[in-house]
Design an enzyme around this catalytic site. Structure first.
Site, PDB file in Angstrom:
ATOM      1  N   GLY A  81       0.982  -1.174   0.026  1.00 16.67           N
ATOM      2  CA  GLY A  81       0.035   0.167  -0.033  1.00 16.67           C
ATOM      3  C   GLY A  81       0.767   1.222  -0.063  1.00 16.67           C
ATOM      4  N   ASP A 112       7.436   4.929  -3.046  1.00 17.29           N
ATOM      5  CA  ASP A 112       7.057   5.118  -1.681  1.00 17.29           C
ATOM      6  C   ASP A 112       8.254   5.447  -0.737  1.00 17.29           C
ATOM      7  OD1 ASP A 112       4.587   4.508  -2.827  1.00 17.29           O
ATOM      8  OD2 ASP A 112       4.712   2.505  -2.032  1.00 17.29           O
TER       9      ASP A 112
END
Length: 411
Positions: free
Chosen positions: A47, A332
């Site tokens: 995620g 990320d």
């Protein structure tokens, strides 16, 4: 009642960064090959926003992840695993009616034609996030609120939530927005809303390829012209590195080759660009990061160059040379590295370099998450001169080195 109540702003923040978004259980293949041929899978988590939170917590910051998961075993696994990195998960909501999302992927690079991903996220708990069911007090409790365009693609309610969180209001924390354009999520949708959201943020991460595919905008300068509002815009340019447009921030020291260290050339990482890559940030005007409004001009252009372009300083930071194990999670990690350096009040060039280093840590392991380099280790590498930085090569295990000199090899 939807939206934050008046006076939601928290008087004294105890969290550095709050990340809101979807996290899923990911199943990683035990061997290369088509999904149809892989005999077994290992379980992990994936995620964008929770990855950023985990990386920041591992780097020593106070990070929180806010999301929505099912009241099921996969939801338990997600919350427990994210919390194990030191992330505050107390504001995560459990949905008794919707499942936690999961996905399966092959071992190949996401940029290749042979890569396969099978998502099972339709109707997931995360897709039910809305302005009416998120904890605004917790979301606004940090110095930075980090969001991504992935959330906007999950449902109309999720898009409404991002519009609410990016709306200008007193007490809103600095809003960091990673465009994270995922074409498969926007089939039949209008990805131009990502441009709208980017323009409402303070700090934006976007790849040149994303901007062209989602908005039809080509080139860093054109992207900045289309997204003039954020104080900092970082345009990710693949193997060319990153270009940071910043108003009110010093770009960093003019690098010399002090230290003189060099290393063998190799395949240059693409951590500075692409849908999986990111960098960027704005100084915090409250909370301790620098708010230096000086401009840095330059008569010449080197490997890293800062020049005045209208109201912005423009800082170019080359990508690193990395022996890539798996090209996943780098964006990320890059965002986490840049945000970490922003919280420390470092100049723009150093923020981008820390982003590259955090990305290199993830690129040299199989999964999306890993232990980041020790802060003093990373700081020594960030302080290298232009020539040494431009030839620095990092491979598997580099983050475990006790001294930066162990990572610098001469050809």
């Amino acid at each position: 009642m939807s939206g934050p109540a008046a006076g939601t702003a928290v008087a004294a923040t105890t969290t550095d960064v709050v990340c809101l978004g979807e996290s899923m259980v990911t199943f990683l293949p035990s061997q290369p090959g088509r999904l149809a041929d892989v005999p077994s899978f290992g379980r992990g988590i994936g995620g964008a926003e929770s990855n950023v939170a985990c990386a920041l917590a591992a780097a020593g910051h106070r990070a929180a992840w806010v999301g929505r998961v099912g009241a099921d075993g996969f939801g338990d696994h997600l919350v427990e695993t994210i919390a194990s990195y030191g992330v505050d998960t107390s504001a995560v909501r459990r949905d008794p009616f919707r499942p936690t999302g999961v996905y399966f992927r092959t071992a190949t690079d996401r940029g290749t034609d042979t890569h396969e991903v099978a998502y099972y996220r339709a109707g997931s708990a995360a897709s039910a996030m809305s302005p009416a069911n998120v904890p605004y007090e917790e979301l606004f409790a940090g110095r930075i609120l980090h969001l991504s365009g992935i959330t906007a693609a999950l449902s109309d309610d999720c898009l409404a939530l991002l519009r609410e969180l990016t709306a200008a209001r007193p007490g809103r924390p600095l809003v960091s927005f990673d465009v994270n354009h995922r074409p498969h999520l926007w089939r039949g949708g209008d990805a131009s809303v990502l441009l709208e959201l980017a323009r409402r943020a303070d700090l934006v991460f976007v790849g040149e390829d994303e901007a062209e595919e989602a908005w039809g905008i080509v080139g860093a300068e054109a992207i900045r012209a289309a997204v003039p509002e954020p104080s900092v815009l970082v345009v990710k340019r693949g193997s060319a590195g990153a270009t940071v447009f910043a108003s009110g921030l010093r770009p960093g020291p003019r690098s010399s080759n002090a230290g003189g260290a060099e290393c063998a050339p190799g395949a240059r990482s693409t951590a500075g660009g692409g849908a999986e890559d990111a960098a960027g940030a704005r100084s915090l005007h409250a909370g301790g990061a620098e708010s230096d409004a000086r401009r840095a001009g330059s008569a010449g252009r080197g490997a890293e160059d800062a020049d005045t372009a209208g109201p912005d300083t423009v800082t170019h930071v080359p990508a690193l040379l990395v022996d890539v194990v798996a090209a996943v999670g780098a964006g990320d990690a890059f965002a986490a590295g840049f945000l970490s350096a922003t919280l420390r009040g470092l100049p723009v060039r150093d923020r981008a370099r820390h982003g590259h280093l955090m990305a290199a840590a993830v690129l040299t392991v199989p999964g999306d998450l890993t232990e980041p380099p020790a802060r003093d280790h990373a700081d020594r590498l960030v302080a290298l001169g232009d020539d040494a930085w431009g030839t620095l090569r990092l491979g598997p295990g580099w983050t475990a080195a006790d001294r930066a000199s162990e990572e610098v090899r001469t050809p």
